[in-house]
Design a protein around this motif. Structure first.
Motif, PDB file in Angstrom:
ATOM      1  N   GLY A  31       0.832  -1.201   0.000  1.00 61.07           N
ATOM      2  CA  GLY A  31       0.000   0.000   0.000  1.00 61.07           C
ATOM      3  C   GLY A  31       0.862   1.245   0.000  1.00 61.07           C
ATOM      4  N   ASP A  32       0.286   2.345  -0.409  1.00 60.98           N
ATOM      5  CA  ASP A  32       1.023   3.599  -0.462  1.00 60.98           C
ATOM      6  C   ASP A  32       1.441   4.027   0.942  1.00 60.98           C
ATOM      7  N   MET A  33       2.619   4.637   1.027  1.00 56.69           N
ATOM      8  CA  MET A  33       3.094   5.146   2.304  1.00 56.69           C
ATOM      9  C   MET A  33       3.840   6.448   2.081  1.00 56.69           C
ATOM     10  N   THR A  34       3.937   7.230   3.140  1.00 54.84           N
ATOM     11  CA  THR A  34       4.663   8.494   3.080  1.00 54.84           C
ATOM     12  C   THR A  34       5.763   8.471   4.131  1.00 54.84           C
ATOM     13  N   ALA A  35       6.988   8.717   3.688  1.00 52.71           N
ATOM     14  CA  ALA A  35       8.132   8.798   4.594  1.00 52.71           C
ATOM     15  C   ALA A  35       8.403  10.271   4.884  1.00 52.71           C
TER      16      ALA A  35
END
Length: 131
Positions: A31-35
């Protein structure tokens, strides 16, 4: 600058980016993730998709076909199978990659067929997202 992290994107052919950013939006396999700065250490695989780095100088987007991302509190490094600056120039290369994935999917069997068909679906979505 406070709350920034180092972002590096490399493919087997070249280094595509080395930037100071505030966030990196990653098409992770699960799934999409933001770092962002101070992110917990994580290693994840990538699926085909658009990777976006946001920083003081704006947004830069890249089309990736897979690979790995290593995220730490200080930075994010993406090792991409193939990566291109998102835009019209990348489309022809991605369409070739899609055709190769379709050919492999048509020959695959069992569990390998499911994985190959998922790759085809992800590549189709990537191309659709680039418009």
């Amino acid at each position: 600058m406070a709350n920034t992290l180092q972002f590096d994107l490399v493919s087997p052919e070249r280094s595509l980016a080395s930037l100071e950013v505030t966030e990196v939006q990653i098409p992770a396999a699960d799934g999409d993730m933001t770092a962002m700065a101070d992110h917990a250490p994580t290693i994840t695989t990538l699926r085909p998709g658009i990777l976006t780095a946001v920083g003081p100088s704006g947004r830069e987007s890249f089309a990736v076909t897979g690979g790995f991302a290593e995220i730490s509190a200080e930075g994010t490094t993406v090792l991409a199978e193939r990566a291109y600056p998102a835009g019209a120039d990348a489309r022809a290369a991605l369409e070739e990659h899609l055709e190769a994935a379709r050919a492999k999917a048509s020959e695959a069997q069992g569990e390998h067929k499911d994985v190959a068909e998922k790759l085809v679906d992800d590549m189709v979505k990537l191309l659709a997202d680039m418009v």
